[in-house]
Scaffold this motif. Structure first.
Motif, PDB file in Angstrom:
ATOM      1  N   UNK A 235       0.826  -1.209   0.000  1.00 45.47           N
ATOM      2  CA  UNK A 235       0.000   0.000   0.000  1.00 45.47           C
ATOM      3  C   UNK A 235       0.861   1.261   0.000  1.00 45.47           C
ATOM      4  N   UNK A 236       1.975   1.225   0.767  1.00 45.22           N
ATOM      5  CA  UNK A 236       2.872   2.381   0.806  1.00 45.22           C
ATOM      6  C   UNK A 236       3.499   2.640  -0.566  1.00 45.22           C
ATOM      7  N   UNK A 237       3.918   1.572  -1.228  1.00 43.77           N
ATOM      8  CA  UNK A 237       4.521   1.731  -2.549  1.00 43.77           C
ATOM      9  C   UNK A 237       3.495   2.303  -3.536  1.00 43.77           C
ATOM     10  N   UNK A 238       2.279   1.767  -3.501  1.00 53.26           N
ATOM     11  CA  UNK A 238       1.234   2.217  -4.433  1.00 53.26           C
ATOM     12  C   UNK A 238       0.780   3.645  -4.149  1.00 53.26           C
ATOM     13  N   UNK A 239       0.884   4.070  -2.878  1.00 51.79           N
ATOM     14  CA  UNK A 239       0.381   5.392  -2.494  1.00 51.79           C
ATOM     15  C   UNK A 239       1.245   6.537  -3.015  1.00 51.79           C
ATOM     16  N   UNK A 240       2.502   6.246  -3.301  1.00 45.64           N
ATOM     17  CA  UNK A 240       3.418   7.298  -3.727  1.00 45.64           C
ATOM     18  C   UNK A 240       3.891   8.189  -2.597  1.00 45.64           C
ATOM     19  N   UNK A 241       3.613   7.821  -1.338  1.00 44.83           N
ATOM     20  CA  UNK A 241       3.997   8.647  -0.192  1.00 44.83           C
ATOM     21  C   UNK A 241       5.476   8.523   0.172  1.00 44.83           C
ATOM     22  N   UNK A 242       6.115   7.443  -0.239  1.00 50.30           N
ATOM     23  CA  UNK A 242       7.475   7.188   0.214  1.00 50.30           C
ATOM     24  C   UNK A 242       8.462   8.148  -0.428  1.00 50.30           C
ATOM     25  N   UNK A 243       9.479   8.547   0.355  1.00 57.38           N
ATOM     26  CA  UNK A 243      10.552   9.370  -0.172  1.00 57.38           C
ATOM     27  C   UNK A 243      11.526   8.492  -0.943  1.00 57.38           C
ATOM     28  N   UNK A 244      12.349   9.132  -1.779  1.00 57.27           N
ATOM     29  CA  UNK A 244      13.228   8.409  -2.689  1.00 57.27           C
ATOM     30  C   UNK A 244      14.053   7.313  -2.047  1.00 57.27           C
ATOM     31  N   UNK A 245      14.718   7.619  -0.907  1.00 56.65           N
ATOM     32  CA  UNK A 245      15.596   6.642  -0.284  1.00 56.65           C
ATOM     33  C   UNK A 245      14.877   5.449   0.301  1.00 56.65           C
ATOM     34  N   UNK A 246      13.603   5.640   0.645  1.00 53.17           N
ATOM     35  CA  UNK A 246      12.851   4.543   1.240  1.00 53.17           C
ATOM     36  C   UNK A 246      12.327   3.564   0.205  1.00 53.17           C
ATOM     37  N   UNK A 247      12.115   4.030  -1.007  1.00 55.24           N
ATOM     38  CA  UNK A 247      11.470   3.188  -2.018  1.00 55.24           C
ATOM     39  C   UNK A 247      12.241   1.899  -2.276  1.00 55.24           C
ATOM     40  N   UNK A 248      13.554   1.951  -2.575  1.00 52.93           N
ATOM     41  CA  UNK A 248      14.256   0.688  -2.825  1.00 52.93           C
ATOM     42  C   UNK A 248      14.311  -0.220  -1.605  1.00 52.93           C
ATOM     43  N   UNK A 249      14.392   0.372  -0.397  1.00 52.15           N
ATOM     44  CA  UNK A 249      14.425  -0.447   0.813  1.00 52.15           C
ATOM     45  C   UNK A 249      13.117  -1.205   1.000  1.00 52.15           C
ATOM     46  N   UNK A 250      11.995  -0.507   0.781  1.00 49.16           N
ATOM     47  CA  UNK A 250      10.696  -1.163   0.942  1.00 49.16           C
ATOM     48  C   UNK A 250      10.497  -2.207  -0.154  1.00 49.16           C
ATOM     49  N   UNK A 251      10.869  -1.886  -1.385  1.00 51.39           N
ATOM     50  CA  UNK A 251      10.710  -2.841  -2.481  1.00 51.39           C
ATOM     51  C   UNK A 251      11.569  -4.083  -2.260  1.00 51.39           C
ATOM     52  N   UNK A 252      12.796  -3.878  -1.783  1.00 51.58           N
ATOM     53  CA  UNK A 252      13.669  -5.014  -1.486  1.00 51.58           C
ATOM     54  C   UNK A 252      13.067  -5.884  -0.389  1.00 51.58           C
ATOM     55  N   UNK A 253      12.483  -5.237   0.624  1.00 42.88           N
ATOM     56  CA  UNK A 253      11.855  -5.975   1.720  1.00 42.88           C
ATOM     57  C   UNK A 253      10.654  -6.771   1.223  1.00 42.88           C
ATOM     58  N   UNK A 254       9.864  -6.165   0.354  1.00 42.43           N
ATOM     59  CA  UNK A 254       8.708  -6.870  -0.205  1.00 42.43           C
ATOM     60  C   UNK A 254       9.156  -8.116  -0.955  1.00 42.43           C
TER      61      UNK A 254
END
Length: 294
Positions: A235-254
């Motif tokens: 949901x966070x990834x789809x929302x577009x709320x994440x800042x640049x540095x967080x995006x790869x970390x969250x995607x890697x975790x997923x």
């Protein structure tokens, strides 16, 4: 002649006993499990802090946890490149690595950082074993792009060498240098740790850096995520709320969770004993990703 023991504060004794009692069920649960710990950033630059983190890793090994330590070393690489009068360039957060820069990466990661960590571990006993991703073709690499030079993505993880080291009772300490027929590649340590955790079917993947965890808004220290499920992360990834540095970390975790890793933790390695607090206490610290609630 008996020496008189100094009286220790009863409340301090009680706190120590309660901490040990709280840790017991977690030790029982995790004994025999596999944890992959990625260590890097400023958390690795302070030698006193580094010794403390290493001691915590050795303690986990001694209570039966199979610990794999994957490390970065960007600051050491940059220092060496500066000494060698090599220009440092980054693109999209990755170090542009031509031939001379790749040699510096190997010298800094393998010859300096890896050996330092193994030495620190072995101060407690015969526990640490140095491995690069090129040893036994542990991390097979493919180039990411021509613009980045010898920066690679992991195409395959050969776990045989890692598992052999673990089965013999040692802690593998892995530098992010990958193997390819054309030579060595520089592998981002976060990605290397994730791929290794997936290949080993690890129970935990722990990222130690110099921040407290993942934030919705890094400038707002009250926006730290304590726990996120797989659905929350999507949901966070789809929302577009994440800042640049967080995006790869969250995607890697997923990706790691979807591949079967049970828990992923983002911890501040500069905070005393953050690993022990996260693993062996009921409350924990930092941010934990987990599978969806059932």
């Amino acid at each position: 002649m008996a020496l008189k023991r100094e009286r220790i504060d009863d409340q301090a004794n009680q706190r120590r006993a309660e901490a040990l009692a709280e840790a017991l069920p977690w030790i029982n649960q995790f004994s025999g499990k596999t944890f992959v710990v990625k260590y890097g950033g400023s958390a690795m630059e302070d030698m006193d802090l580094c010794k403390q983190v290493v001691a915590d890793i050795v303690l986990m090994k001694l209570v039966g946890i199979r610990v794999v330590l994957v490390h970065g070393g960007g600051k050491a690489i940059s220092r060496l490149m500066d000494e060698l009068n090599l220009e440092v360039h980054f693109k999209d957060g990755l170090r542009v690595t031509d031939g001379p820069a790749m040699r510096a990466v190997q010298m800094a990661l393998v010859g300096e950082v890896n050996q330092m960590l193994v030495s620190q571990i072995n101060a407690y006993g015969e526990y640490g074993v140095s491995i690069t991703g090129a040893d036994g073709r542990t991390l097979e690499a493919v180039p990411i792009s021509n613009d980045l030079g010898r920066v690679g993505a992991v195409s395959h993880v050969n776990t045989k060498l890692i598992e052999t080291v673990l089965d013999e009772g040692y802690i593998p300490v892995i530098a992010g240098v990958g193997w390819a027929p054309s030579g060595a590649y520089n592998i981002n340590a976060d990605l290397a740790a994730s791929e290794i955790a997936i290949a080993l079917k690890a129970d935990k993947l722990i990222y130690l850096s110099d921040v407290d965890g993942l934030y919705r808004d890094f400038s707002d220290k009250d926006s730290l995520f304590s726990t996120l499920t797989l659905d929350d992360a999507h949901e966070l990834i789809d929302s577009g709320e994440l800042e640049g540095g967080m995006i790869p970390k969250v995607k890697t975790s997923v990706a790691a969770l979807e591949a079967g890793v049970e828990r992923i933790h983002f911890l501040n390695g500069t905070y005393p004993h953050s690993i022990l607090l996260e693993v062996f206490t009921d409350s924990g610290v930092g941010t934990m990703f987990k599978q969806n609630d059932r």
